[in-house]
Design a protein around this motif. Structure first.
Motif, PDB file in Angstrom:
ATOM      1  N   PHE A 171       8.288   0.368   6.989  1.00  0.00           N
ATOM      2  CA  PHE A 171       7.121  -0.083   7.086  1.00  0.00           C
ATOM      3  C   PHE A 171       6.184   0.713   7.838  1.00  0.00           C
ATOM      4  CE2 PHE A 171       9.415  -4.194   6.321  1.00  0.00           C
ATOM      5  CZ  PHE A 171       8.523  -4.668   5.494  1.00  0.00           C
ATOM      6  N   SER A 172       4.772   0.754   7.454  1.00  0.00           N
ATOM      7  CA  SER A 172       3.793   1.671   8.197  1.00  0.00           C
ATOM      8  C   SER A 172       2.664   0.860   7.604  1.00  0.00           C
ATOM      9  CB  SER A 172       3.959   3.131   7.761  1.00  0.00           C
ATOM     10  OG  SER A 172       3.585   3.282   6.425  1.00  0.00           O
ATOM     11  N   ALA A 173       1.462   1.502   8.425  1.00  0.00           N
ATOM     12  CA  ALA A 173      -0.005   0.955   8.095  1.00  0.00           C
ATOM     13  C   ALA A 173      -0.733   2.062   8.488  1.00  0.00           C
ATOM     14  CB  ALA A 173      -0.341  -0.359   8.733  1.00  0.00           C
ATOM     15  N   GLU A 174      -2.024   2.126   7.889  1.00  0.00           N
ATOM     16  CA  GLU A 174      -3.034   3.015   8.270  1.00  0.00           C
ATOM     17  C   GLU A 174      -4.565   2.492   8.060  1.00  0.00           C
ATOM     18  OE1 GLU A 174      -4.491   7.805   7.934  1.00  0.00           O
ATOM     19  OE2 GLU A 174      -3.122   6.970   6.398  1.00  0.00           O
ATOM     20  N   ILE A 175      -5.188   2.502   9.136  1.00  0.00           N
ATOM     21  CA  ILE A 175      -6.479   2.076   8.994  1.00  0.00           C
ATOM     22  C   ILE A 175      -7.617   3.211   9.368  1.00  0.00           C
ATOM     23  CG2 ILE A 175      -6.586   1.159  11.326  1.00  0.00           C
ATOM     24  CD1 ILE A 175      -8.778  -0.965  10.401  1.00  0.00           C
ATOM     25  N   GLY A 176      -8.656   3.540   8.235  1.00  0.00           N
ATOM     26  CA  GLY A 176      -9.466   4.602   8.827  1.00  0.00           C
ATOM     27  C   GLY A 176     -10.922   3.866   8.645  1.00  0.00           C
ATOM     28  N   TYR A 177     -11.788   4.561   9.745  1.00  0.00           N
ATOM     29  CA  TYR A 177     -13.261   4.019   9.702  1.00  0.00           C
ATOM     30  C   TYR A 177     -14.128   5.312   9.623  1.00  0.00           C
ATOM     31  CZ  TYR A 177     -17.104   1.218  11.297  1.00  0.00           C
ATOM     32  OH  TYR A 177     -18.333   0.644  11.316  1.00  0.00           O
ATOM     33  N   ILE A 178     -15.302   4.997   8.965  1.00  0.00           N
ATOM     34  CA  ILE A 178     -16.377   5.953   8.997  1.00  0.00           C
ATOM     35  C   ILE A 178     -17.560   5.203   9.343  1.00  0.00           C
ATOM     36  CG2 ILE A 178     -17.784   7.859   7.624  1.00  0.00           C
ATOM     37  CD1 ILE A 178     -15.511   7.749   5.465  1.00  0.00           C
ATOM     38  N   LYS A 188     -17.771   2.522   6.408  1.00  0.00           N
ATOM     39  CA  LYS A 188     -16.779   2.452   5.438  1.00  0.00           C
ATOM     40  C   LYS A 188     -15.520   2.167   6.348  1.00  0.00           C
ATOM     41  CE  LYS A 188     -14.100   4.556   1.533  1.00  0.00           C
ATOM     42  NZ  LYS A 188     -13.868   5.763   0.731  1.00  0.00           N
ATOM     43  N   VAL A 189     -14.536   1.086   5.757  1.00  0.00           N
ATOM     44  CA  VAL A 189     -13.194   0.918   6.241  1.00  0.00           C
ATOM     45  C   VAL A 189     -12.149   1.262   5.015  1.00  0.00           C
ATOM     46  CG1 VAL A 189     -13.255  -1.653   5.777  1.00  0.00           C
ATOM     47  CG2 VAL A 189     -11.695  -0.598   7.562  1.00  0.00           C
ATOM     48  N   ASP A 190     -10.945   1.877   5.450  1.00  0.00           N
ATOM     49  CA  ASP A 190     -10.181   2.146   4.485  1.00  0.00           C
ATOM     50  C   ASP A 190      -8.881   1.873   4.915  1.00  0.00           C
ATOM     51  OD1 ASP A 190      -8.500   3.527   2.125  1.00  0.00           O
ATOM     52  OD2 ASP A 190     -10.275   4.729   2.108  1.00  0.00           O
ATOM     53  N   LEU A 191      -7.914   1.250   4.217  1.00  0.00           N
ATOM     54  CA  LEU A 191      -6.549   0.756   5.064  1.00  0.00           C
ATOM     55  C   LEU A 191      -5.434   0.885   3.737  1.00  0.00           C
ATOM     56  CD1 LEU A 191      -5.924  -2.280   4.621  1.00  0.00           C
ATOM     57  CD2 LEU A 191      -7.803  -2.565   5.928  1.00  0.00           C
ATOM     58  N   ASN A 192      -4.197   0.795   4.332  1.00  0.00           N
ATOM     59  CA  ASN A 192      -3.298   0.703   3.578  1.00  0.00           C
ATOM     60  C   ASN A 192      -2.049  -0.081   4.413  1.00  0.00           C
ATOM     61  OD1 ASN A 192      -1.128   2.524   4.621  1.00  0.00           O
ATOM     62  ND2 ASN A 192      -2.263   4.008   3.726  1.00  0.00           N
ATOM     63  N   VAL A 193      -1.177  -0.598   3.778  1.00  0.00           N
ATOM     64  CA  VAL A 193       0.202  -1.250   4.385  1.00  0.00           C
ATOM     65  C   VAL A 193       1.177  -0.908   3.411  1.00  0.00           C
ATOM     66  CG1 VAL A 193       1.389  -3.351   5.048  1.00  0.00           C
ATOM     67  CG2 VAL A 193      -1.047  -3.188   5.498  1.00  0.00           C
ATOM     68  N   ILE A 194       2.248  -0.295   3.789  1.00  0.00           N
ATOM     69  CA  ILE A 194       3.230   0.401   2.987  1.00  0.00           C
ATOM     70  C   ILE A 194       4.723   0.097   3.513  1.00  0.00           C
ATOM     71  CG2 ILE A 194       4.218   2.837   2.412  1.00  0.00           C
ATOM     72  CD1 ILE A 194       1.390   3.810   2.543  1.00  0.00           C
ATOM     73  N   TYR A 195       5.532  -0.151   2.448  1.00  0.00           N
ATOM     74  CA  TYR A 195       6.834  -0.277   2.686  1.00  0.00           C
ATOM     75  C   TYR A 195       7.661   0.745   1.685  1.00  0.00           C
ATOM     76  CZ  TYR A 195      11.837  -1.779   2.906  1.00  0.00           C
ATOM     77  OH  TYR A 195      13.121  -1.942   2.992  1.00  0.00           O
ATOM     78  N   VAL A 202       6.428   0.097  -2.129  1.00  0.00           N
ATOM     79  CA  VAL A 202       5.287  -0.905  -2.311  1.00  0.00           C
ATOM     80  C   VAL A 202       4.353  -0.747  -1.217  1.00  0.00           C
ATOM     81  CG1 VAL A 202       4.985  -3.446  -2.286  1.00  0.00           C
ATOM     82  CG2 VAL A 202       7.134  -2.691  -2.716  1.00  0.00           C
ATOM     83  N   ALA A 203       2.986  -0.864  -1.817  1.00  0.00           N
ATOM     84  CA  ALA A 203       1.758  -0.622  -0.995  1.00  0.00           C
ATOM     85  C   ALA A 203       0.757  -1.647  -1.384  1.00  0.00           C
ATOM     86  CB  ALA A 203       1.333   0.829  -0.989  1.00  0.00           C
ATOM     87  N   VAL A 204       0.153  -1.995  -0.457  1.00  0.00           N
ATOM     88  CA  VAL A 204      -1.359  -2.673  -0.846  1.00  0.00           C
ATOM     89  C   VAL A 204      -2.369  -1.898  -0.045  1.00  0.00           C
ATOM     90  CG1 VAL A 204      -2.758  -4.746  -0.080  1.00  0.00           C
ATOM     91  CG2 VAL A 204      -0.211  -4.998  -0.577  1.00  0.00           C
ATOM     92  N   SER A 205      -3.464  -1.442  -0.688  1.00  0.00           N
ATOM     93  CA  SER A 205      -4.467  -0.824  -0.244  1.00  0.00           C
ATOM     94  C   SER A 205      -5.761  -1.261  -0.448  1.00  0.00           C
ATOM     95  CB  SER A 205      -4.480   0.818  -0.935  1.00  0.00           C
ATOM     96  OG  SER A 205      -3.399   1.038  -1.040  1.00  0.00           O
TER      97      SER A 205
END
Length: 315
Positions: A171-178, A188-195, A202-205
């Motif tokens: 499992f990992s996750a990343e969040i980006g912000y501009i 802008k906000v940009d994110l993912n959650v990955i397994y 599997v990933a949700v973005s």
């Protein structure tokens, strides 16, 4: 082979040793022959004629050269950077990919066992989510990427501030912000959650620009024996807040050094063109070594037919 320059610096005036750092030069060379009707991510290869192609829609990847470095600061803390420039093998021109000479990457990061904080121009979290389950990986002819503009967020963000968690059992996750001052007065906000663990990816973005509906995608890939299957659903919006959404499904069969992939998308709504499309890509690859392979691909994209054959070498 990647070539690393490793230096241990000594501060002569005081006799204090500085932390060890390393700098790595790396890159990709990718070129071939193809015909492109739908346009190119970069370069000028969209002429509807069979020709030499580099940095085009039907190349597996963008030719590039990059440099990255890391310094061990001690106590588990590290600092690093990444600069990367695109190359057009037609004439040797730079392909800035919308961001100048270092348009593919120009960023600085700090990391440790708590995760990684990055600042600058970089591939965005949505992109990494899609790469987790994309059957053609991050190929320029990806049918998912080209149909839905890589999850509605494109490939890269400028001026991004991001945090990525460490890997926790897959499992990992990343969040980006501009900040809005860095994005035409629209934060802008940009994110993912990955397994990603073993045969499962599997990933949700999701990403959102102020004033535009949220883009999102969910997808998964399962590998077994010599095969891999993937499925996804994407909801994307353009700058005019028009929607395009639909699902993707496909599979890959691997036979030793060779592989064959079929990947399809079908729109359930398309306000970008006013017509629903079924798009698809067929890709064949043969590995000549761990770093070099030949490929051929045919992409059907919104009533256009595009094909290419080429060679890619990673160094």
């Amino acid at each position: 082979m990647k070539k690393s320059l490793i230096a241990l610096a000594v501060l002569g005036a005081s006799g204090v040793a500085m932390a060890q750092s390393s700098v790595t030069l790396y890159g990709v060379a990718d070129a071939g022959v193809g015909k492109i009707e739908a346009g190119a991510p970069a370069g000028n290869d969209a002429t509807d004629k069979t020709q030499f192609i580099s940095g085009s829609l039907m190349n597996n990847g963008m030719s590039r050269i990059g440099v990255r470095g890391v310094e061990d600061l001690g106590g588990g803390l590290k600092a690093g950077f990444n600069f990367e420039s695109g190359l057009d093998l037609d004439q040797g021109d730079n392909l800035g990919v919308g961001g100048g000479f270092w348009g593919r990457a120009a960023n600085l990061w700090l990391g440790g066992n708590w995760g990684t904080f990055k600042m600058g121009r970089t591939l965005n979290p949505t992109y990494y989510g899609l790469a987790t389950w994309g059957l053609t990986g991050t190929a320029l002819y990806s049918v998912i990427g080209n149909t839905y503009n890589w999850g509605g967020g494109g490939l890269r963000n400028n001026s991004q501030l991001s945090y990525r968690t460490p890997d926790m059992g897959g499992f990992s996750a990343e969040i980006g912000y501009i900040l809005k001052a860095d994005n035409a007065d629209r934060a802008k906000v940009d994110l993912n959650v990955i397994y990603a663990n073993g045969p499962i990816g599997v990933a949700v973005s999701a990403n959102k620009v102020k004033g535009i509906s949220t883009n999102w995608s969910v997808g998964g890939k399962y590998s077994f024996s010599n095969f891999a299957l993937a499925a996804s659903y994407t909801n994307a919006n353009n700058l005019a807040n028009a929607r395009r959404r639909g699902f993707g499904i496909g599979g890959t069969a691997t036979f030793g050094a060779a592989s064959l992939t079929l990947d399809l998308t079908r729109d359930t709504k398309n306000e970008w063109t006013g017509k629903k499309y079924t798009n698809g890509v067929v890709e064949a690859k043969y590995a000549l070594s761990k770093r070099t392979f030949v490929y051929g691909a045919f992409l059907r994209l919104d009533d256009t037919n595009n094909y290419g054959i080429g060679v890619r070498h990673n160094f």
